[in-house]
Design a protein around this motif. Sequence first.
Motif, short mmCIF file in Angstrom:
data_model
loop_
_atom_site.label_atom_id
_atom_site.label_comp_id
_atom_site.label_asym_id
_atom_site.label_seq_id
_atom_site.Cartn_x
_atom_site.Cartn_y
_atom_site.Cartn_z
N ILE A 132 0.71 -1.11 0.07
CA ILE A 132 -0.10 -0.01 -0.06
C ILE A 132 0.91 1.59 -0.06
N PHE A 133 0.74 2.16 -1.03
CA PHE A 133 1.35 3.28 -1.25
C PHE A 133 0.71 4.56 -0.77
N ASP A 134 -0.29 4.69 -1.24
CA ASP A 134 -1.55 5.87 -0.88
C ASP A 134 -0.70 6.79 -0.88
N GLU A 135 0.00 7.41 -2.00
CA GLU A 135 0.52 8.80 -2.16
C GLU A 135 0.23 9.48 -3.59
N SER A 136 -0.14 10.77 -3.26
CA SER A 136 -0.87 11.70 -4.39
C SER A 136 0.27 12.63 -5.02
N PHE A 137 0.24 12.69 -6.21
CA PHE A 137 1.37 13.51 -6.74
C PHE A 137 0.62 14.54 -7.88
N GLU A 138 1.10 15.57 -8.25
CA GLU A 138 0.52 16.61 -9.09
C GLU A 138 1.55 17.11 -10.19
N PHE A 139 1.24 17.20 -11.47
CA PHE A 139 2.10 17.56 -12.38
C PHE A 139 1.46 18.55 -13.35
N GLN A 140 2.05 19.61 -13.51
CA GLN A 140 1.47 20.62 -14.70
C GLN A 140 1.96 20.13 -16.07
N ILE A 141 0.84 20.04 -16.97
CA ILE A 141 1.30 19.70 -18.38
C ILE A 141 0.91 20.80 -19.41
N ASN A 142 2.01 21.36 -19.96
CA ASN A 142 1.78 22.41 -20.89
C ASN A 142 1.62 22.24 -22.20
N LEU A 143 1.96 20.99 -22.70
CA LEU A 143 1.57 20.74 -24.10
C LEU A 143 1.17 19.05 -23.90
#
Length: 1171
Positions: free
Chosen positions: A854-865
Amino acid sequence: MKLSPGNGMSLETHRKDLLSNGGCGVSDTVTAVQPETGPGSPMTDKPGAGESTDAKGIPRRSSIIKDGSRAGRERKKTVSFSSSLSERKISSAADCISAMMEGTEFRKVRSNSRVYQRYYLLESGLQALRWEPSKKESDKARIAVPSIREVRTGRNTETFRTSGVYDQISEDCAFSIIYGETYEALDLVANSAEVANVWVTGLRYLILYGKHAIDMMASSEDSLRLAWLAETFSSMVVSDGQGGGEVGISLRSAVGLIRSVNPGVRSEKVEHRFKELHRVKERMNGAGTSGVGTVAGAEAKVGASVVAVIGSGAGEEDRAPAVTGAEERDGGESGAGANADNRRGGIEGRVTKEEFIEVFHDLCTRPEIYFLLVQFSSNKEYLDTKDLMRFLEVEQGMAQGTEDSSLELIQSHEPSEEGRHQGCLSLDGFTRYLTSLESHLFDPEHSQVCQDMSQPLSHYYINSSHNTYLIEDQFRGPADITGYIRALKMGCRCVEVDVWDGPDDEPVVYTGHTLTSPVKFNCVLDVIGRFAFEASEFPLILCVENHCSPRQQRVMLQHLRKILGERLYTEPLREGEGYLPSPNALRGKILLKGQKLEEGCGGAEGDVTDEDEGAEMCQRMKSGNSGEGEGEGGQKGGGGGGSIKSLTPPTTPKRFQLLKELSDLVTLCKSVRFTDFQLSFSTQKPWELCSFNETLAVRCASERPGDFVNYNKRFLSRVYPSAMRIDSSNMNPQDLWKCGCQIVALNYQTPGLMMDLNIAWFRQNGNCGYVLRPAIMRQEVSYFSADTRDSVPGVSPQLLHVKVISGQNLPRPSGSGAKGDVVDPYVYVEIHGIPADCAERRTRTVMQNGDNPIFDESFEFQINLPELAMVRFVVLDDEFIGDEFIGQYTIPLECLQPGYRHIPLQSLMGEDLPYAMLFVHVALTNRRGGGKPYKRGLSMRKARRGRDYAALRDLGIKEVDEVFKMAGPQLKEATDLRENMQNSVAVFRELCGVSAVANLMQCVLALGSRVVGADGDPLMLFELREHYPSMEPQGPLPDVLRRVVSTYETMIQASRAVMELSGGVYDRILQIQTTAMKFHETLHSIAVKEGLNDRKVTRAVESFSWNITILKGQADLLKRAMTEVQENMKQVHYAALTSNLSKGVTGEATRPRRSLDTIQERATAPARGSP
């Protein structure tokens, strides 16, 4: 030594080095609170998503980003010392409530960023929650369960959002209890996401059933699963030839039965677990304990366990010990004992029903899926058709769902006959659905050709192979026809054939000047003829490097005509055509790429330049690195349209005699030598193709990215690996794709990251070998720089939210034997694309658990193209010396399906790993969520004052600049309309207490429980008869709900403004764009008349392209905003009906569809100019 919570060592020091993004730290057991919990785990410094270039990060083990800014920066590894929440799997409300009664330690977050550590537990009567220590009197340090209005997950209260420790709190570990008439909030942070899930699930169950919770647990607990397992066991008893169930079934049958349900679990593990149960049974019988030899017996399965705890106050010590993962790995004694038990026979060689159910529960229960099920279950035990339909629409993004379609899913995936008959999806059925192909991360629409195939050939990326005939290295490796078979079956549409004179007047294929073995040319053509169109019907490009004498060229010609025949495309491009034909027009055709005689050559043969990549490799090997540098040239390309001749190899090419009949077979892909961009723009024909050495291409991409992109709008370019890649290693294709290079040739025989990217990229269009390039790379007038590290003009950035939840059946790394079967996995999430998008994040390590970490970790990335972005999931085994590869999966961003998805992992060779998966949640949004209110622009006035508007550039040409100046007010109004609407939606979402990835449907559904008054009637309702639903109070409202109503009205006003005003703004922007485009053809001459020098002329042309791109992009974004408003209003309609918040209408599940269809979509009326 592997550490564990039970070995007497403090975990404090290990919590200080946790990963930046919300590592939940040590996964607490619910049954034993850890007093040493430090300030680290769920509250750590977390840099903004997508800021991996600036933040301290882990060194790139995968070498995905050619960026030295983070080189040498180290981050300590993060380790979780627990693989599961507790010794037994959580799979019922009884398990959750039992854990809550035993108590858990949380961090309580108060205003002004104050954080307190408190011990919380559920009172034995299940009617109140209390905590200690507290300065309040004991009767006040409690919250009555009936007063709880809502349990909210994540950091979604005002206290959380305004707290100074917001960025240090994991979204997955935080939750809030909203209670009382004034909607007070108790904001808590658990030491792990699993603990938070237990409490959220238990509290919601108590809110739903109140005083009847105990009776409900006792009567309905796991009834579907137990009935199904009992039936399954009984059928096996009959097939085993046993008359009664008391004797049970054979151990082999029990193992096979469990593996038939969960084929990913190893037989040895199942057998070992049964043997452990027998040993526990013997110990219990020896102590005078009556039982049937199960761990925790039926108490672990029915609500009676909670009743027993309430009545006696019994703790965990009263339960029989469970079989832990550590015990299973302990030893050799267990393995030897297993064999001895098999020989023993008798009762110990058989498995009873209770033992079978216990082991099934232990090995086939996934708590993370149970926690998901209860979020949508109306009774917290299973999903009925309405629950499942809501899950599919709200989370999985499935449109036009009905109860009938939900029932079909239940019939397909529910294992129990009772569940199928009642239309209920149990935990096991839900698990089956989520692991089926229907819940795959890859969108099935992209499994077929789904892109426009009628555009010019130069507008597509083409799947290409380098030296296809080689199956090993470039210098000594053998040549074999299997190289062509493999490449063509994988969808390759451009293969390479190097032809030389062979014995007996038979041309052969191999790399000249090397020790590679030859293969006959006619054999190669036979294979190509057989497999050319097996994987794709679209044109195949045959790159022929011809080094043969005229005598053997005649043999080549005979073979080509005889074997390939009419499939060879020999029609020349018509005079005046500026682009190549489309893939559709060339279906079933083979195009020859090679040298061609100049027009007007009247003889039977002529003199042409020789193409010899093998000679280049041989020369580089002799000259070494210095020779390579000299060959590339050291002078950088100048500004404007300056020459980059210094980048091309200085050696004088050899010439040879080419047969005219062979030359005539080359029509659309004539090989020409690249000199510089300026010369190519003025003299190159559409049917002429330049081949770039990798080193030259990368340097062009670095020094002249804009020219390279513009060049590839009209002409095909082929890039082949550097001559120094003798080991057949591969370049990163995205370094060239971002410049628009269509044919990036890779060594198919070499697996790894680069081939993973290539294979994944071409899967997005039915694996047909052709992928349409981004629009900004195809439009004749557009501005795009391949090396951009900022947002792309005219393209709205998207935010990718990825939550890595768990893994399943992760195998031991290939070739690894030092740790036996033990795996310590962690996951990398990588983004590949333009430089502005490249990033990677990693989870913590879960020790000694490859079965269900169980990892239960969240990430966020901005995608410009987004059109050029890919996501790669890599699972590694954490080793002291060099982490080892377990599996990976790569997927284009355009192919992602939102929601809860399983990812099948692939080996280093690209093969599927049996039953190995990752469980993730994926969402794409158009604005960043979270953060403090003043940062998010809650005030429209503040947001407008600090807003970034699209800026147009001055060309220095008065009459053209006057046209573009007219667009300024229109662009400002378009930006205000769009962002006012999106800001108002974001503020409404916050007040609804949902996450930043939630849509308006989820917002309204979240309000359902909050707006219920003391008499059970809703305090406000939606009026759905208008085009824009209004929210009407049904009496006095508390302050919290008044703010919700006010914010909703603001959102409706902003949405109405978008729909009513955008049409006119859109038309005016397009009119200005049309007027400006009239200057396009004559822009250069007008600039010269204005007295601009060459450098300023070039800059004026670039600024013109920039402005046109901005105008088109902003018009498209405005049109998209109108579509977004329509979708938002539909979601409000549907959610209001579903949650019975519509005025005068009941929420029948099938009715919302008729209501949604009657919404008049008036967007097309004001947007008269929209295409």
